[in-house]
Scaffold this active site. Sequence first.
Site, short mmCIF file in Angstrom:
data_model
loop_
_atom_site.label_atom_id
_atom_site.label_comp_id
_atom_site.label_asym_id
_atom_site.label_seq_id
_atom_site.Cartn_x
_atom_site.Cartn_y
_atom_site.Cartn_z
N ASP A 139 0.81 -1.21 0.00
CA ASP A 139 0.00 0.00 0.00
C ASP A 139 0.85 1.27 0.00
OD1 ASP A 139 -2.04 -1.81 0.30
OD2 ASP A 139 -2.93 -0.84 2.04
N HIS A 191 -6.26 3.04 -3.80
CA HIS A 191 -6.11 3.31 -2.37
C HIS A 191 -6.48 4.76 -2.05
CE1 HIS A 191 -4.83 2.16 1.59
NE2 HIS A 191 -3.69 2.82 1.60
N HIS A 206 -5.24 9.52 0.29
CA HIS A 206 -5.12 8.64 1.47
C HIS A 206 -6.01 9.12 2.60
CE1 HIS A 206 -3.22 5.94 4.44
NE2 HIS A 206 -2.92 5.23 3.38
N HIS A 229 3.69 -2.22 3.08
CA HIS A 229 3.69 -0.88 2.48
C HIS A 229 4.96 -0.66 1.65
CE1 HIS A 229 0.84 -0.45 5.82
NE2 HIS A 229 0.26 0.49 5.09
ZN ZN Z 1 -2.50 3.23 3.25
#
Ligand code: ZN
Length: 399
Positions: A102, A153, A157, A248
Amino acid sequence: MSTPTIQQLPTRDPRRGSRRRALTVPARRSFTLWGVRLPLIAALLGLVLPLSPTAASADGSAQWVPAQQPAQQPAQQPAQQPSQRHASTGSCRAGQVALTFDDGPSPTVTPRVVAMLKRLDVPATFFMVGERVAAFPATARLVEQSGFLVANHSYHHQDLTTLSADAVKETIRNTDRELRSAGVHPTDLVRPPYGAVDAGVLGAIRAMGMRSVIWNVDSRDWTGLSTGSIAANVLGQLHAGGNIVLQHDGVNNSPASVAAVPQIVAEARRRGYCFVGLDEAGRPGFPVARTRLRVEPADWIVKEGQRFRIRIGLDRAVGRTTWIRLRLAGQTASIRKDLVPPAVRVRIPAGRMSAVIAVKVRRDDLVEGPESLTVSLSGGQGLLPDDSTATIVIEDRGR
Ligand SMILES: [Zn+2]
């Protein structure tokens, strides 16, 4: 000008403070790490999701459907086999593992993850932030072209539970648009930042025809853990059925997280897990693409001694190397006599959206009338063949 880094990118939406509470999580706390606030919801959701009414089906296929989301399992789901590329690297007897990354793309970290995953022959899905895609479109493109799946995503954010339904749709739509303008073919999967969801968020995502995907294995890499602890976290949570691992590639501790990947992969494979992407429903597996058959020249007329080209296009990225069967059938032409026959199985490498096969028509010295043959597609791995047929007419050279 200095190289942009993840730290220089915009971080949080300041409005995040006022919120509706995520339905699945009783309380939310936030950490502030390097200017990025990340709540505990990540860890908590991992515990909550398996309690959903659709959890723990025999094959584990529904475990990651959020509790608020009705289980919409396609009636006929193709068998989730590992890709050809990955088939050699272990069985799925213990379960499937879908790695997800992510908060990228990051021009420094993401290419390293991509190179590492390719070397290890492991598929993965990258949930990208729209504004980062806008800043680093080439990196976004690199991910898909390297054979990995790309998903949504949000644009900034944001915690989607703080937004109106329209604003949720807008941030997702803008991210989708940003990905497409970067030349990427994103999946219809959305991972709400922080895993923060409520009925409104899930409803808005569903209304767009998209699917929300959380995770059930949390590396907690964003908390600044060491590489060893990140690997231990992931390996300690692997379970039978489907695993969706959260890591991530766009936070400050990402280098430590990326460095954990080889250890995770080696040990998971040793235990009998295989690695997969995410299918259309957000379950470990691979998307199934529809193919489109196109023959050039467009009038399908070709002379002896010339070539025609068969282009097989995919309507979506599939995140793995796949193949489809090409069928050439002689009408009045003889496939063996009149053509240099092409390979029957057409391989489409991971990261490619099409394959082109050139077929040479033999030249003979006979004087004959036009001959014809048909081109069609069938079967294949993870592909739904276009049912159209092209009829090629071969004209005698002398005519
Ligand atoms: Zn995130």
